[in-house]
Design a protein around this motif. Sequence first.
Motif, short mmCIF file in Angstrom:
data_model
loop_
_atom_site.label_atom_id
_atom_site.label_comp_id
_atom_site.label_asym_id
_atom_site.label_seq_id
_atom_site.Cartn_x
_atom_site.Cartn_y
_atom_site.Cartn_z
N VAL A 1 0.68 -1.31 -0.01
CA VAL A 1 -0.18 0.15 -0.04
C VAL A 1 0.93 1.31 0.02
O VAL A 1 0.57 2.27 -0.75
CB VAL A 1 -0.79 0.07 1.29
N THR A 2 2.07 1.21 0.83
CA THR A 2 2.89 2.33 1.01
C THR A 2 3.64 2.66 -0.52
O THR A 2 3.29 3.92 -1.02
CB THR A 2 3.87 2.33 1.80
N GLU A 3 3.74 1.56 -1.25
CA GLU A 3 4.56 1.77 -2.53
C GLU A 3 3.65 2.30 -3.45
O GLU A 3 3.99 2.89 -4.58
CB GLU A 3 5.13 0.46 -3.06
N GLU A 4 2.28 1.69 -3.41
CA GLU A 4 1.40 2.11 -4.21
C GLU A 4 1.14 3.74 -4.11
O GLU A 4 0.86 4.36 -5.16
CB GLU A 4 -0.11 1.45 -3.95
N LYS A 5 1.07 4.28 -2.90
CA LYS A 5 0.78 5.77 -2.70
C LYS A 5 2.17 6.39 -3.08
O LYS A 5 1.77 7.56 -3.87
CB LYS A 5 0.61 5.88 -1.05
N LEU A 6 3.08 5.87 -3.09
CA LEU A 6 4.28 6.57 -3.51
C LEU A 6 4.22 6.75 -5.29
O LEU A 6 4.51 7.70 -5.81
CB LEU A 6 5.55 5.69 -3.21
N LEU A 7 3.73 5.59 -5.65
CA LEU A 7 3.60 5.67 -7.05
C LEU A 7 2.64 6.74 -7.51
O LEU A 7 3.00 7.39 -8.56
CB LEU A 7 2.94 4.34 -7.44
N SER A 8 1.56 6.96 -6.79
CA SER A 8 0.55 7.94 -7.04
C SER A 8 1.14 9.29 -6.91
O SER A 8 0.95 10.25 -7.52
CB SER A 8 -0.65 7.86 -6.32
N SER A 9 2.16 9.52 -5.79
CA SER A 9 2.77 10.66 -5.74
C SER A 9 3.55 11.11 -6.74
O SER A 9 3.68 12.26 -7.07
CB SER A 9 3.63 10.54 -4.29
N TYR A 10 4.47 10.35 -7.31
CA TYR A 10 5.40 10.32 -8.47
C TYR A 10 4.74 10.69 -9.56
O TYR A 10 4.94 11.57 -10.26
CB TYR A 10 6.10 9.28 -8.73
N ALA A 11 3.37 10.15 -9.91
CA ALA A 11 2.54 10.48 -11.04
C ALA A 11 2.15 11.89 -10.77
O ALA A 11 2.13 12.83 -11.78
CB ALA A 11 1.31 9.60 -11.08
N MET A 12 1.68 12.22 -9.61
CA MET A 12 0.93 13.88 -9.60
C MET A 12 2.32 14.78 -9.71
O MET A 12 2.18 15.94 -10.17
CB MET A 12 0.69 13.81 -7.82
N PHE A 13 3.54 14.36 -9.19
CA PHE A 13 4.57 15.30 -9.21
C PHE A 13 5.03 15.43 -10.84
O PHE A 13 5.32 16.65 -11.39
CB PHE A 13 5.80 14.48 -8.59
N LEU A 14 4.94 14.53 -11.65
CA LEU A 14 5.29 14.55 -12.99
C LEU A 14 4.22 15.51 -13.62
O LEU A 14 4.50 16.26 -14.52
CB LEU A 14 5.48 13.12 -13.79
N GLY A 15 2.99 15.24 -13.28
CA GLY A 15 1.75 16.15 -13.83
C GLY A 15 2.09 17.59 -13.64
O GLY A 15 2.06 18.53 -14.37
N LYS A 16 2.53 17.86 -12.19
CA LYS A 16 2.80 19.13 -11.84
C LYS A 16 3.98 19.93 -12.43
O LYS A 16 4.20 21.05 -12.76
CB LYS A 16 3.00 19.46 -10.19
N GLN A 17 4.77 18.86 -12.72
CA GLN A 17 6.17 19.47 -13.55
C GLN A 17 5.66 19.84 -14.97
O GLN A 17 6.29 20.95 -15.55
CB GLN A 17 7.44 18.36 -13.59
N MET A 18 4.94 19.11 -15.66
CA MET A 18 4.42 19.38 -16.85
C MET A 18 3.52 20.74 -17.13
O MET A 18 3.54 21.47 -17.96
CB MET A 18 3.60 18.24 -17.27
N GLU A 19 2.92 20.98 -15.80
CA GLU A 19 2.06 22.18 -16.04
C GLU A 19 2.99 23.36 -15.51
O GLU A 19 2.67 24.55 -16.15
CB GLU A 19 1.10 22.15 -14.61
#
Length: 179
Positions: A160-178
């Motif tokens: 579960v922790t690693e799945e949340k980390l995965l979601s965090s990185y996806a959000m980070f990449l999305g913010k970097q694209m913005e």
Amino acid sequence: MKATGIVRRIDDLGRVVIPKEIRRTMHIREGDPLEIYTDKEGGVIFRKYSPLGELNSFANDCCASLYAVSGIHCAVCDMDNVVAYAGQGKRDIIERPISAECEAVIESRKNYFAQGSDAAVAIINDGNSPAITAASPIIAEGDVAGLVAFLETPGKKPNVTEEKLLSSYAMFLGKQMES
């Protein structure tokens, strides 16, 4: 360049229609961004634009970090290709077209976590392609741009922790694209 034998005229607003056959084979959808290049011989080249391609170093760093922390193979995909990968077999996966099933996971705009009864979702169209065990979409300015995924790794499953980390990185990449 490869000649297609198709000729189109430019209209009075400067537009040109890309034939349906070419759009279909090149996976160009309505609304997809295209980058325009010119060559020395006077040619004009349209290439699909990948905003994740601009963030290649971020994507590679994300994959390397996730792999170092979890020990699970990790990939970042745009809407067409695997753009970053960390784990064994990198040259077999990196810069390869994603599978239709992977594309469906991206377009669902939801986190994906493989359950025991789920059919395996291969990341690329290859008989030996590892399956996605967990994935989170990369969303920038309301548009889905790709995904970050954990892939099958012998002896490892994301918790579960690693799945949340995965979601965090996806959000980070999305913010970097913005930005």
